[in-house]
Design a protein around this motif. Structure first.
Motif, PDB file in Angstrom:
ATOM      1  N   GLY A 201       0.825  -1.233  -0.050  1.00  0.00           N
ATOM      2  CA  GLY A 201       0.003  -0.062  -0.179  1.00  0.00           C
ATOM      3  C   GLY A 201       0.890   1.125   0.077  1.00  0.00           C
ATOM      4  O   GLY A 201       0.217   2.615   0.003  1.00  0.00           O
ATOM      5  N   ARG A 202       2.000   1.190  -0.110  1.00  0.00           N
ATOM      6  CA  ARG A 202       2.836   2.347  -0.102  1.00  0.00           C
ATOM      7  C   ARG A 202       3.110   2.858  -1.638  1.00  0.00           C
ATOM      8  O   ARG A 202       2.864   2.182  -2.369  1.00  0.00           O
ATOM      9  CB  ARG A 202       4.183   2.100   0.325  1.00  0.00           C
ATOM     10  N   PRO A 203       3.264   4.194  -1.750  1.00  0.00           N
ATOM     11  CA  PRO A 203       3.518   4.650  -3.291  1.00  0.00           C
ATOM     12  C   PRO A 203       4.751   4.139  -3.718  1.00  0.00           C
ATOM     13  O   PRO A 203       5.597   3.510  -3.054  1.00  0.00           O
ATOM     14  CB  PRO A 203       3.841   6.045  -3.013  1.00  0.00           C
ATOM     15  N   ARG A 204       4.841   4.038  -5.214  1.00  0.00           N
ATOM     16  CA  ARG A 204       6.108   3.330  -5.799  1.00  0.00           C
ATOM     17  C   ARG A 204       7.487   3.858  -5.447  1.00  0.00           C
ATOM     18  O   ARG A 204       8.175   3.326  -5.022  1.00  0.00           O
ATOM     19  CB  ARG A 204       5.756   3.265  -7.133  1.00  0.00           C
ATOM     20  N   GLU A 205       7.223   5.217  -5.251  1.00  0.00           N
ATOM     21  CA  GLU A 205       8.519   5.951  -5.163  1.00  0.00           C
ATOM     22  C   GLU A 205       9.134   5.591  -3.312  1.00  0.00           C
ATOM     23  O   GLU A 205      10.419   5.449  -3.346  1.00  0.00           O
ATOM     24  CB  GLU A 205       8.265   7.445  -4.851  1.00  0.00           C
ATOM     25  N   TRP A 206       8.489   5.141  -2.574  1.00  0.00           N
ATOM     26  CA  TRP A 206       8.885   4.496  -1.111  1.00  0.00           C
ATOM     27  C   TRP A 206       9.567   3.302  -1.507  1.00  0.00           C
ATOM     28  O   TRP A 206      10.759   3.114  -1.105  1.00  0.00           O
ATOM     29  CB  TRP A 206       7.725   4.236  -0.482  1.00  0.00           C
ATOM     30  N   TYR A 207       8.988   2.305  -2.276  1.00  0.00           N
ATOM     31  CA  TYR A 207       9.630   1.131  -2.650  1.00  0.00           C
ATOM     32  C   TYR A 207      10.991   1.507  -3.517  1.00  0.00           C
ATOM     33  O   TYR A 207      12.174   0.796  -3.129  1.00  0.00           O
ATOM     34  CB  TYR A 207       8.848   0.185  -3.414  1.00  0.00           C
ATOM     35  N   VAL A 208      10.915   2.296  -4.273  1.00  0.00           N
ATOM     36  CA  VAL A 208      12.210   2.654  -4.932  1.00  0.00           C
ATOM     37  C   VAL A 208      13.114   3.137  -4.221  1.00  0.00           C
ATOM     38  O   VAL A 208      14.353   2.725  -4.167  1.00  0.00           O
ATOM     39  CB  VAL A 208      11.830   3.538  -6.055  1.00  0.00           C
ATOM     40  N   SER A 209      12.942   4.401  -3.259  1.00  0.00           N
ATOM     41  CA  SER A 209      13.904   4.741  -2.478  1.00  0.00           C
ATOM     42  C   SER A 209      14.266   3.764  -1.271  1.00  0.00           C
ATOM     43  O   SER A 209      15.541   3.657  -1.132  1.00  0.00           O
ATOM     44  CB  SER A 209      13.271   6.008  -1.794  1.00  0.00           C
ATOM     45  N   HIS A 210      13.308   2.932  -0.994  1.00  0.00           N
ATOM     46  CA  HIS A 210      13.852   2.036   0.247  1.00  0.00           C
ATOM     47  C   HIS A 210      14.858   0.878  -0.455  1.00  0.00           C
ATOM     48  O   HIS A 210      15.951   0.728   0.148  1.00  0.00           O
ATOM     49  CB  HIS A 210      12.570   1.086   0.464  1.00  0.00           C
ATOM     50  N   ASN A 211      14.520   0.580  -1.646  1.00  0.00           N
ATOM     51  CA  ASN A 211      15.457  -0.380  -2.011  1.00  0.00           C
ATOM     52  C   ASN A 211      16.958   0.178  -2.633  1.00  0.00           C
ATOM     53  O   ASN A 211      17.975  -0.483  -2.417  1.00  0.00           O
ATOM     54  CB  ASN A 211      14.849  -1.239  -3.532  1.00  0.00           C
ATOM     55  N   ARG A 212      16.857   1.362  -2.908  1.00  0.00           N
ATOM     56  CA  ARG A 212      18.072   2.002  -3.316  1.00  0.00           C
ATOM     57  C   ARG A 212      19.149   2.337  -1.871  1.00  0.00           C
ATOM     58  O   ARG A 212      20.126   2.000  -2.045  1.00  0.00           O
ATOM     59  CB  ARG A 212      17.772   3.543  -3.745  1.00  0.00           C
ATOM     60  N   ARG A 213      18.332   2.464  -0.866  1.00  0.00           N
ATOM     61  CA  ARG A 213      18.953   2.747   0.328  1.00  0.00           C
ATOM     62  C   ARG A 213      19.659   1.314   0.660  1.00  0.00           C
ATOM     63  O   ARG A 213      20.848   1.314   1.173  1.00  0.00           O
ATOM     64  CB  ARG A 213      18.196   3.112   1.495  1.00  0.00           C
ATOM     65  N   LEU A 214      18.855   0.253   0.674  1.00  0.00           N
ATOM     66  CA  LEU A 214      19.421  -1.047   0.707  1.00  0.00           C
ATOM     67  C   LEU A 214      20.687  -1.391  -0.089  1.00  0.00           C
ATOM     68  O   LEU A 214      21.698  -1.805   0.541  1.00  0.00           O
ATOM     69  CB  LEU A 214      18.456  -2.143   0.547  1.00  0.00           C
ATOM     70  N   LYS A 215      20.687  -1.002  -1.346  1.00  0.00           N
ATOM     71  CA  LYS A 215      21.713  -1.411  -2.127  1.00  0.00           C
ATOM     72  C   LYS A 215      22.853  -0.521  -1.798  1.00  0.00           C
ATOM     73  O   LYS A 215      24.022  -0.932  -1.820  1.00  0.00           O
ATOM     74  CB  LYS A 215      21.247  -1.170  -3.494  1.00  0.00           C
ATOM     75  N   ALA A 216      22.694   0.635  -1.575  1.00  0.00           N
ATOM     76  CA  ALA A 216      23.807   1.836  -0.891  1.00  0.00           C
ATOM     77  C   ALA A 216      24.326   1.059   0.296  1.00  0.00           C
ATOM     78  O   ALA A 216      25.659   1.122   0.317  1.00  0.00           O
ATOM     79  CB  ALA A 216      23.355   3.095  -0.793  1.00  0.00           C
ATOM     80  N   MET A 217      23.566   0.542   1.170  1.00  0.00           N
ATOM     81  CA  MET A 217      24.226   0.239   2.105  1.00  0.00           C
ATOM     82  C   MET A 217      24.948  -1.034   2.037  1.00  0.00           C
ATOM     83  O   MET A 217      26.256  -1.333   2.737  1.00  0.00           O
ATOM     84  CB  MET A 217      23.125  -0.203   3.501  1.00  0.00           C
ATOM     85  N   ARG A 218      24.547  -2.101   1.300  1.00  0.00           N
ATOM     86  CA  ARG A 218      25.425  -3.241   0.816  1.00  0.00           C
ATOM     87  C   ARG A 218      26.842  -2.840   0.203  1.00  0.00           C
ATOM     88  O   ARG A 218      27.819  -3.410   0.520  1.00  0.00           O
ATOM     89  CB  ARG A 218      24.512  -4.140   0.037  1.00  0.00           C
ATOM     90  N   LEU A 219      26.462  -1.751  -0.542  1.00  0.00           N
ATOM     91  CA  LEU A 219      27.793  -1.456  -1.319  1.00  0.00           C
ATOM     92  C   LEU A 219      28.824  -0.747  -0.541  1.00  0.00           C
ATOM     93  O   LEU A 219      29.933  -0.789  -0.392  1.00  0.00           O
ATOM     94  CB  LEU A 219      27.362  -0.434  -2.595  1.00  0.00           C
ATOM     95  N   ALA A 220      28.229   0.093   0.589  1.00  0.00           N
ATOM     96  CA  ALA A 220      28.985   0.814   1.418  1.00  0.00           C
ATOM     97  C   ALA A 220      29.665   0.156   2.317  1.00  0.00           C
ATOM     98  O   ALA A 220      30.916  -0.045   2.490  1.00  0.00           O
ATOM     99  CB  ALA A 220      28.205   1.823   2.134  1.00  0.00           C
ATOM    100  N   ILE A 221      29.157  -1.330   3.026  1.00  0.00           N
ATOM    101  CA  ILE A 221      29.753  -2.417   3.831  1.00  0.00           C
ATOM    102  C   ILE A 221      30.801  -2.882   2.998  1.00  0.00           C
ATOM    103  O   ILE A 221      31.901  -2.994   3.495  1.00  0.00           O
ATOM    104  CB  ILE A 221      28.728  -3.254   4.454  1.00  0.00           C
ATOM    105  N   ALA A 222      30.368  -3.377   1.861  1.00  0.00           N
ATOM    106  CA  ALA A 222      31.436  -3.900   0.922  1.00  0.00           C
ATOM    107  C   ALA A 222      32.754  -3.211   0.789  1.00  0.00           C
ATOM    108  O   ALA A 222      34.016  -3.797   0.713  1.00  0.00           O
ATOM    109  CB  ALA A 222      30.999  -4.330  -0.424  1.00  0.00           C
ATOM    110  N   LEU A 223      32.535  -1.989   0.507  1.00  0.00           N
ATOM    111  CA  LEU A 223      33.703  -1.051   0.250  1.00  0.00           C
ATOM    112  C   LEU A 223      34.540  -0.998   1.577  1.00  0.00           C
ATOM    113  O   LEU A 223      35.841  -0.664   1.463  1.00  0.00           O
ATOM    114  CB  LEU A 223      33.087   0.371  -0.416  1.00  0.00           C
ATOM    115  N   LEU A 224      33.834  -0.634   2.528  1.00  0.00           N
ATOM    116  CA  LEU A 224      34.592  -0.625   3.975  1.00  0.00           C
ATOM    117  C   LEU A 224      35.384  -1.713   4.409  1.00  0.00           C
ATOM    118  O   LEU A 224      36.407  -1.725   4.643  1.00  0.00           O
ATOM    119  CB  LEU A 224      33.509  -0.140   5.017  1.00  0.00           C
TER     120      LEU A 224
END
Length: 89
Positions: A23-46
């Motif tokens: 029931g959330r707007p599509r933009e919420w899912y897009v930004s949520h998945n973007r944040r998850l991807k950014a966190m995975r990449l930041a952890i891998a780089l660290l």
């Protein structure tokens, strides 16, 4: 002098994935998945020793994503990764 043992096994069991709330707007899912991807990449780089945002150029972030089997991140996601490295210390 004692040498610390290095292990490749995870120190904990991964959390069970739960479905995203409906029931959330599509933009919420897009930004949520973007944040998850950014966190995975930041952890891998660290973990790879990249501790300064200036060392995490778009090409390096995209190479890390390829190595992890993640779709190449957009420029926006790359900026998020650098922000997490900068402010997540």
């Amino acid at each position: 002098m004692a040498v610390a043992a290095v292990t490749t096994k995870p120190l904990h069991t991964p959390l069970q994935k739960k479905p995203l709330p409906a029931g959330r707007p599509r933009e919420w899912y897009v930004s949520h998945n973007r944040r998850l991807k950014a966190m995975r990449l930041a952890i891998a780089l660290l973990d790879a020793g990249v501790h300064h945002p200036s060392s995490a150029r778009n090409a390096r972030i995209r190479t890390t994503a390829e190595r992890l089997g993640i779709h190449p991140p957009s420029d926006t996601t790359c900026r998020m990764v650098r922000a997490l490295i900068r402010y997540g210390r």
